[in-house]
Write a protein that holds these residues in place. Structure first.
Motif, PDB file in Angstrom:
ATOM      1  N   LEU A   5      35.443  54.551  86.870  1.00  0.00           N
ATOM      2  CA  LEU A   5      34.277  54.141  86.085  1.00  0.00           C
ATOM      3  C   LEU A   5      33.079  54.935  86.563  1.00  0.00           C
ATOM      4  O   LEU A   5      32.700  54.847  87.735  1.00  0.00           O
ATOM      5  CB  LEU A   5      34.027  52.647  86.263  1.00  0.00           C
ATOM      6  CG  LEU A   5      32.718  52.094  85.674  1.00  0.00           C
ATOM      7  CD1 LEU A   5      32.664  52.283  84.163  1.00  0.00           C
ATOM      8  CD2 LEU A   5      32.546  50.618  86.041  1.00  0.00           C
ATOM      9  N   VAL A   6      32.481  55.716  85.665  1.00  0.00           N
ATOM     10  CA  VAL A   6      31.297  56.512  85.970  1.00  0.00           C
ATOM     11  C   VAL A   6      30.102  55.872  85.289  1.00  0.00           C
ATOM     12  O   VAL A   6      30.095  55.700  84.063  1.00  0.00           O
ATOM     13  CB  VAL A   6      31.450  57.973  85.485  1.00  0.00           C
ATOM     14  CG1 VAL A   6      30.204  58.794  85.823  1.00  0.00           C
ATOM     15  CG2 VAL A   6      32.693  58.621  86.088  1.00  0.00           C
ATOM     16  N   VAL A   7      29.091  55.501  86.070  1.00  0.00           N
ATOM     17  CA  VAL A   7      27.856  54.935  85.535  1.00  0.00           C
ATOM     18  C   VAL A   7      26.734  55.944  85.772  1.00  0.00           C
ATOM     19  O   VAL A   7      26.372  56.223  86.913  1.00  0.00           O
ATOM     20  CB  VAL A   7      27.514  53.589  86.199  1.00  0.00           C
ATOM     21  CG1 VAL A   7      26.187  53.057  85.655  1.00  0.00           C
ATOM     22  CG2 VAL A   7      28.628  52.570  85.968  1.00  0.00           C
ATOM     23  N   LEU A   8      26.215  56.513  84.690  1.00  0.00           N
ATOM     24  CA  LEU A   8      25.115  57.471  84.749  1.00  0.00           C
ATOM     25  C   LEU A   8      23.822  56.689  84.552  1.00  0.00           C
ATOM     26  O   LEU A   8      23.419  56.389  83.429  1.00  0.00           O
ATOM     27  CB  LEU A   8      25.285  58.553  83.680  1.00  0.00           C
ATOM     28  CG  LEU A   8      26.587  59.358  83.756  1.00  0.00           C
ATOM     29  CD1 LEU A   8      26.676  60.322  82.579  1.00  0.00           C
ATOM     30  CD2 LEU A   8      26.696  60.113  85.073  1.00  0.00           C
ATOM     31  N   ASP A   9      23.203  56.335  85.636  1.00  0.00           N
ATOM     32  CA  ASP A   9      22.065  55.428  85.616  1.00  0.00           C
ATOM     33  C   ASP A   9      20.940  55.964  84.725  1.00  0.00           C
ATOM     34  O   ASP A   9      20.512  57.111  84.856  1.00  0.00           O
ATOM     35  CB  ASP A   9      21.540  55.232  87.039  1.00  0.00           C
ATOM     36  CG  ASP A   9      20.764  53.938  87.207  1.00  0.00           C
ATOM     37  OD1 ASP A   9      19.692  53.812  86.572  1.00  0.00           O
ATOM     38  OD2 ASP A   9      21.220  53.074  87.957  1.00  0.00           O
ATOM     39  N   GLY A  10      20.479  55.106  83.803  1.00  0.00           N
ATOM     40  CA  GLY A  10      19.310  55.440  82.996  1.00  0.00           C
ATOM     41  C   GLY A  10      19.555  56.354  81.821  1.00  0.00           C
ATOM     42  O   GLY A  10      18.588  56.820  81.209  1.00  0.00           O
ATOM     43  N   LEU A  11      20.816  56.606  81.445  1.00  0.00           N
ATOM     44  CA  LEU A  11      21.096  57.535  80.346  1.00  0.00           C
ATOM     45  C   LEU A  11      21.011  56.812  79.006  1.00  0.00           C
ATOM     46  O   LEU A  11      21.891  56.035  78.635  1.00  0.00           O
ATOM     47  CB  LEU A  11      22.473  58.175  80.511  1.00  0.00           C
ATOM     48  CG  LEU A  11      22.892  59.122  79.380  1.00  0.00           C
ATOM     49  CD1 LEU A  11      21.905  60.283  79.214  1.00  0.00           C
ATOM     50  CD2 LEU A  11      24.300  59.638  79.604  1.00  0.00           C
ATOM     51  N   SER A  12      19.958  57.083  78.258  1.00  0.00           N
ATOM     52  CA  SER A  12      19.791  56.522  76.930  1.00  0.00           C
ATOM     53  C   SER A  12      20.762  57.165  75.949  1.00  0.00           C
ATOM     54  O   SER A  12      20.989  58.373  75.974  1.00  0.00           O
ATOM     55  CB  SER A  12      18.356  56.752  76.441  1.00  0.00           C
ATOM     56  OG  SER A  12      18.200  56.347  75.101  1.00  0.00           O
ATOM     57  N   GLN A 197      42.592  56.852  83.987  1.00  0.00           N
ATOM     58  CA  GLN A 197      41.828  56.415  82.821  1.00  0.00           C
ATOM     59  C   GLN A 197      40.364  56.458  83.243  1.00  0.00           C
ATOM     60  O   GLN A 197      40.020  55.972  84.334  1.00  0.00           O
ATOM     61  CB  GLN A 197      42.227  55.012  82.402  1.00  0.00           C
ATOM     62  CG  GLN A 197      43.732  54.795  82.285  1.00  0.00           C
ATOM     63  CD  GLN A 197      44.427  55.838  81.440  1.00  0.00           C
ATOM     64  OE1 GLN A 197      44.136  55.964  80.247  1.00  0.00           O
ATOM     65  NE2 GLN A 197      45.345  56.587  82.033  1.00  0.00           N
ATOM     66  N   VAL A 198      39.508  57.038  82.420  1.00  0.00           N
ATOM     67  CA  VAL A 198      38.123  57.292  82.824  1.00  0.00           C
ATOM     68  C   VAL A 198      37.163  56.704  81.789  1.00  0.00           C
ATOM     69  O   VAL A 198      37.305  56.940  80.582  1.00  0.00           O
ATOM     70  CB  VAL A 198      37.852  58.802  82.996  1.00  0.00           C
ATOM     71  CG1 VAL A 198      36.399  59.037  83.435  1.00  0.00           C
ATOM     72  CG2 VAL A 198      38.826  59.412  84.016  1.00  0.00           C
ATOM     73  N   ILE A 199      36.198  55.948  82.278  1.00  0.00           N
ATOM     74  CA  ILE A 199      35.127  55.391  81.455  1.00  0.00           C
ATOM     75  C   ILE A 199      33.809  55.964  81.961  1.00  0.00           C
ATOM     76  O   ILE A 199      33.549  55.950  83.168  1.00  0.00           O
ATOM     77  CB  ILE A 199      35.085  53.853  81.562  1.00  0.00           C
ATOM     78  CG1 ILE A 199      36.385  53.242  81.049  1.00  0.00           C
ATOM     79  CG2 ILE A 199      33.887  53.290  80.793  1.00  0.00           C
ATOM     80  CD1 ILE A 199      36.503  51.743  81.311  1.00  0.00           C
ATOM     81  N   VAL A 200      32.990  56.480  81.044  1.00  0.00           N
ATOM     82  CA  VAL A 200      31.666  56.992  81.381  1.00  0.00           C
ATOM     83  C   VAL A 200      30.650  56.220  80.553  1.00  0.00           C
ATOM     84  O   VAL A 200      30.722  56.206  79.320  1.00  0.00           O
ATOM     85  CB  VAL A 200      31.539  58.501  81.091  1.00  0.00           C
ATOM     86  CG1 VAL A 200      30.154  59.010  81.486  1.00  0.00           C
ATOM     87  CG2 VAL A 200      32.622  59.292  81.823  1.00  0.00           C
ATOM     88  N   THR A 201      29.714  55.587  81.216  1.00  0.00           N
ATOM     89  CA  THR A 201      28.708  54.792  80.511  1.00  0.00           C
ATOM     90  C   THR A 201      27.403  54.817  81.296  1.00  0.00           C
ATOM     91  O   THR A 201      27.227  55.629  82.203  1.00  0.00           O
ATOM     92  CB  THR A 201      29.223  53.342  80.300  1.00  0.00           C
ATOM     93  OG1 THR A 201      28.332  52.636  79.429  1.00  0.00           O
ATOM     94  CG2 THR A 201      29.370  52.605  81.616  1.00  0.00           C
ATOM     95  N   ALA A 202      26.454  53.969  80.907  1.00  0.00           N
ATOM     96  CA  ALA A 202      25.168  53.842  81.595  1.00  0.00           C
ATOM     97  C   ALA A 202      24.815  52.371  81.694  1.00  0.00           C
ATOM     98  O   ALA A 202      25.315  51.538  80.919  1.00  0.00           O
ATOM     99  CB  ALA A 202      24.069  54.602  80.854  1.00  0.00           C
ATOM    100  N   ASP A 203      23.959  52.048  82.637  1.00  0.00           N
ATOM    101  CA  ASP A 203      23.511  50.666  82.766  1.00  0.00           C
ATOM    102  C   ASP A 203      22.458  50.329  81.717  1.00  0.00           C
ATOM    103  O   ASP A 203      22.505  49.281  81.083  1.00  0.00           O
ATOM    104  CB  ASP A 203      22.998  50.391  84.184  1.00  0.00           C
ATOM    105  CG  ASP A 203      22.008  51.443  84.691  1.00  0.00           C
ATOM    106  OD1 ASP A 203      21.830  52.495  84.028  1.00  0.00           O
ATOM    107  OD2 ASP A 203      21.417  51.232  85.770  1.00  0.00           O
ATOM    108  N   HIS A 204      21.501  51.220  81.516  1.00  0.00           N
ATOM    109  CA  HIS A 204      20.390  51.032  80.585  1.00  0.00           C
ATOM    110  C   HIS A 204      19.889  52.410  80.183  1.00  0.00           C
ATOM    111  O   HIS A 204      20.369  53.428  80.690  1.00  0.00           O
ATOM    112  CB  HIS A 204      19.267  50.226  81.237  1.00  0.00           C
ATOM    113  CG  HIS A 204      18.796  50.841  82.535  1.00  0.00           C
ATOM    114  ND1 HIS A 204      18.037  51.993  82.588  1.00  0.00           N
ATOM    115  CD2 HIS A 204      19.014  50.474  83.831  1.00  0.00           C
ATOM    116  CE1 HIS A 204      17.804  52.315  83.856  1.00  0.00           C
ATOM    117  NE2 HIS A 204      18.389  51.406  84.631  1.00  0.00           N
ATOM    118  N   GLY A 205      18.911  52.441  79.286  1.00  0.00           N
ATOM    119  CA  GLY A 205      18.324  53.703  78.869  1.00  0.00           C
ATOM    120  C   GLY A 205      16.963  53.947  79.510  1.00  0.00           C
ATOM    121  O   GLY A 205      16.723  53.581  80.655  1.00  0.00           O
TER     122      GLY A 205
END
Length: 270
Positions: A5-12, A197-205
């Motif tokens: 799980l990849v979380v790219l902090d702040g990516l709108s 299995q790979v998930i890429v998302t963000a916490d918030h924008g």
């Protein structure tokens, strides 16, 4: 199945739609799928780390602002993995360590974690928002190669850091997103070849006031990219942020009691 799980902090999502060229290229080749989802409120980091990793929205978890400095009271992905006899690792901001391992964060003790008794037994945790994403991805890969975790969290901070300094519409913010996409182009092919299995998302924008926390679309709409044979890639799936924890548990085939997005996953799963 082993999951990253990849979380790219702040990516709108407003920027992810056009800045993540490599990730979109993999999706165009049928290796993944791009969705968007709406984050929970308030659109702040620590509350949403908790939401992503436990499936519990901030107003229910009590982690309602970034200054809530205590261990989570919820069951997280890390707890379910540990109970199943599997292994977790994290290369992440130190708030993740404070939520699930020990608080307060003591760098000399906690920055490099090797403690099999903890929910996150293997970790590299940083506390400087400017800690280079390039180093962060290398930290994560070192954990993967050394400890072979079943679940690996990778959480980068540079996009969010640039957003706070320069704002959503800045060249610096957009280019930081492109840089993260470039780092993923270096590591993702190997992860997929190894069967992850790979998930890429963000916490918030992010917004043009150099902040976030409210319900503007640019603050609440975030990307969700999924890669791997376990995913359905159905265009009509409508994932929610509160379903990510349970969906990861389903991928890992560990017992849990969280909501999850069935439409995201292929049936039957291998």
């Amino acid at each position: 199945m082993k999951t990253i799980l990849v979380v790219l902090d702040g990516l709108s999502n407003q920027v992810a739609r056009f800045a993540m060229g490599y990730l979109h290229a993999e999706c165009a080749q049928g290796k993944g799928h791009y969705y968007s989802l709406t984050c929970e409120l308030p659109s702040l980091s620590r509350p949403l780390y908790e939401c992503i990793l436990t499936g519990v929205p901030p107003v229910e978890s009590g982690i309602i602002h970034n200054g809530v400095d205590r261990l989570s009271k919820e069951r997280s992905v890390f707890h379910y993995v540990q109970e199943a006899g599997l292994k977790s690792a994290a290369a992440a901001y130190h708030w993740v360590s404070e939520l699930y391992n020990r608080t307060p964060f003591v760098p000399a003790r906690d920055r490099h974690t090797l403690a099999p008794e903890l929910p996150i037994p293997y970790g590299h945790f940083y506390y400087d928002d400017g800690y280079p994403d390039s180093h962060l991805f290398e930290d994560a890969e070192s954990l993967r190669l050394r400890y072979d975790p079943d679940f690996l969290l990778i959480h980068s901070m540079n996009i969010d850091d640039c957003g706070h300094k320069f704002g959503l519409s800045s060249t610096q913010y957009r280019n930081r997103a492109r840089m993260a996409d470039g780092y993923l182009s270096h590591w993702l092919p190997g992860w997929l070849a190894a069967g992850y299995q790979v998930i890429v998302t963000a916490d918030h924008g992010m917004n043009d006031d150099h902040s976030h926390g409210g319900n503007l679309p640019e603050e609440t709409q975030v990307p969700l990219f999924v890669f791997g044979r376990a995913f359905s890639r159905h265009a009509d799936a409508t994932p929610r942020q509160t379903e990510l924890c349970g969906t990861v548990c389903e991928l890992l085939e560990v017992a849990h009691d969280k909501p999850w997005c069935q439409a995201l996953l292929a049936e039957p799963r291998e």
